[in-house]
Design an enzyme around this catalytic site. Sequence first.
Site, PDB file in Angstrom:
ATOM      1  N   ARG A  64       0.966  -1.058   0.052  1.00 26.92           N
ATOM      2  CA  ARG A  64       0.020  -0.089   0.022  1.00 26.92           C
ATOM      3  C   ARG A  64       0.648   1.151  -0.012  1.00 26.92           C
ATOM      4  O   ARG A  64       0.462   2.360  -0.016  1.00 26.92           O
ATOM      5  CB  ARG A  64      -0.853   0.000   1.125  1.00 26.92           C
ATOM      6  CG  ARG A  64      -2.014  -0.953   0.990  1.00 26.92           C
ATOM      7  CD  ARG A  64      -2.971  -0.941   2.116  1.00 26.92           C
ATOM      8  NE  ARG A  64      -4.198  -1.709   1.861  1.00 26.92           N
ATOM      9  CZ  ARG A  64      -5.113  -1.829   2.785  1.00 26.92           C
ATOM     10  NH1 ARG A  64      -5.440  -0.912   3.658  1.00 26.92           N
ATOM     11  NH2 ARG A  64      -5.993  -2.887   2.387  1.00 26.92           N
TER      12      ARG A  64
ATOM     13  N   ARG B 278     -23.246  -2.434  -0.404  1.00 34.06           N
ATOM     14  CA  ARG B 278     -22.521  -3.595   0.304  1.00 34.06           C
ATOM     15  C   ARG B 278     -23.061  -3.362   1.889  1.00 34.06           C
ATOM     16  O   ARG B 278     -23.033  -4.215   2.370  1.00 34.06           O
ATOM     17  CB  ARG B 278     -21.073  -3.569   0.099  1.00 34.06           C
ATOM     18  CG  ARG B 278     -20.553  -4.774   0.912  1.00 34.06           C
ATOM     19  CD  ARG B 278     -18.755  -4.819   0.549  1.00 34.06           C
ATOM     20  NE  ARG B 278     -18.211  -3.541   1.087  1.00 34.06           N
ATOM     21  CZ  ARG B 278     -16.844  -3.392   0.965  1.00 34.06           C
ATOM     22  NH1 ARG B 278     -16.122  -4.122   0.222  1.00 34.06           N
ATOM     23  NH2 ARG B 278     -16.233  -2.328   1.543  1.00 34.06           N
TER      24      ARG B 278
ATOM     25  N   ARG C  29     -22.774  -2.986   7.475  1.00 33.88           N
ATOM     26  CA  ARG C  29     -21.449  -2.386   7.594  1.00 33.88           C
ATOM     27  C   ARG C  29     -21.684  -1.007   8.210  1.00 33.88           C
ATOM     28  O   ARG C  29     -21.802  -0.011   7.420  1.00 33.88           O
ATOM     29  CB  ARG C  29     -20.488  -2.741   6.625  1.00 33.88           C
ATOM     30  CG  ARG C  29     -20.277  -3.980   6.291  1.00 33.88           C
ATOM     31  CD  ARG C  29     -19.133  -4.304   5.389  1.00 33.88           C
ATOM     32  NE  ARG C  29     -17.868  -3.682   5.596  1.00 33.88           N
ATOM     33  CZ  ARG C  29     -16.796  -3.952   4.986  1.00 33.88           C
ATOM     34  NH1 ARG C  29     -16.793  -5.173   4.277  1.00 33.88           N
ATOM     35  NH2 ARG C  29     -15.774  -3.584   5.192  1.00 33.88           N
TER      36      ARG C  29
ATOM     37  N   ARG D 277     -11.860   6.705   2.084  1.00 30.78           N
ATOM     38  CA  ARG D 277     -10.897   5.834   1.964  1.00 30.78           C
ATOM     39  C   ARG D 277     -10.722   5.768   0.506  1.00 30.78           C
ATOM     40  O   ARG D 277      -9.565   5.186   0.006  1.00 30.78           O
ATOM     41  CB  ARG D 277     -11.675   4.262   2.107  1.00 30.78           C
ATOM     42  CG  ARG D 277     -11.643   3.948   3.667  1.00 30.78           C
ATOM     43  CD  ARG D 277     -12.114   2.693   4.184  1.00 30.78           C
ATOM     44  NE  ARG D 277     -13.428   2.154   3.729  1.00 30.78           N
ATOM     45  CZ  ARG D 277     -14.166   2.194   4.227  1.00 30.78           C
ATOM     46  NH1 ARG D 277     -14.435   2.579   5.451  1.00 30.78           N
ATOM     47  NH2 ARG D 277     -15.765   1.695   4.117  1.00 30.78           N
TER      48      ARG D 277
END
Length: 191
Positions: free
Chosen positions: A90, A129, A135, A146
Amino acid sequence: MAQRLLIMGPQGVGKGTQAALLAKHYGIPTISTGDIFRYNLKNGTPLGKQAQAYIDKGELVPDELTNSIVQDRLGMDDVQEGWILDGYPRSASQVEALDAMLKELKTPLTAVVALDADRAVLMERMKKRAQIEGRADDTPEAIAKRLDIYAKETEPLLDIYAQRGMLISIDGVGEVETISQHIIDQLDKRS
């Protein structure tokens, strides 16, 4: 030929889905850094205990420890015929660390599969999602943050792999099986 792949792309682009299909096709494991962390934490391994100390303080696990956890996983017996690494590297320092690991293990990287999709598509996918999976961390603000972090910190790594001639860029929008076949076709051309 053993496939040693990185799968990269922004959150919501379908990396996990495609990694699972590629793993099945090539008969190799998918290595998700999130899964490795959870395994080490759950089993109380020495690396897991070190990571837990940072997590308990609300801090990010430092690169050195993340690198050690990945290196430990890449040294296991089930990855001798290849692997798909999801969620790592990352950062530029993690690219360097991975290069060193692979050199030490004498297991060169085959290719880097980069999935991409329009930001609006990604936002919509993650919103769905969040509803399906319940979530709470997938608020529009958290999702946008993000995606911004990915664009700033991880996306530039694709240039490194492009310069090395290892990058396969794939449109992450469309039928799952069609995208998967497109990736496999591109990988097979390289073999």
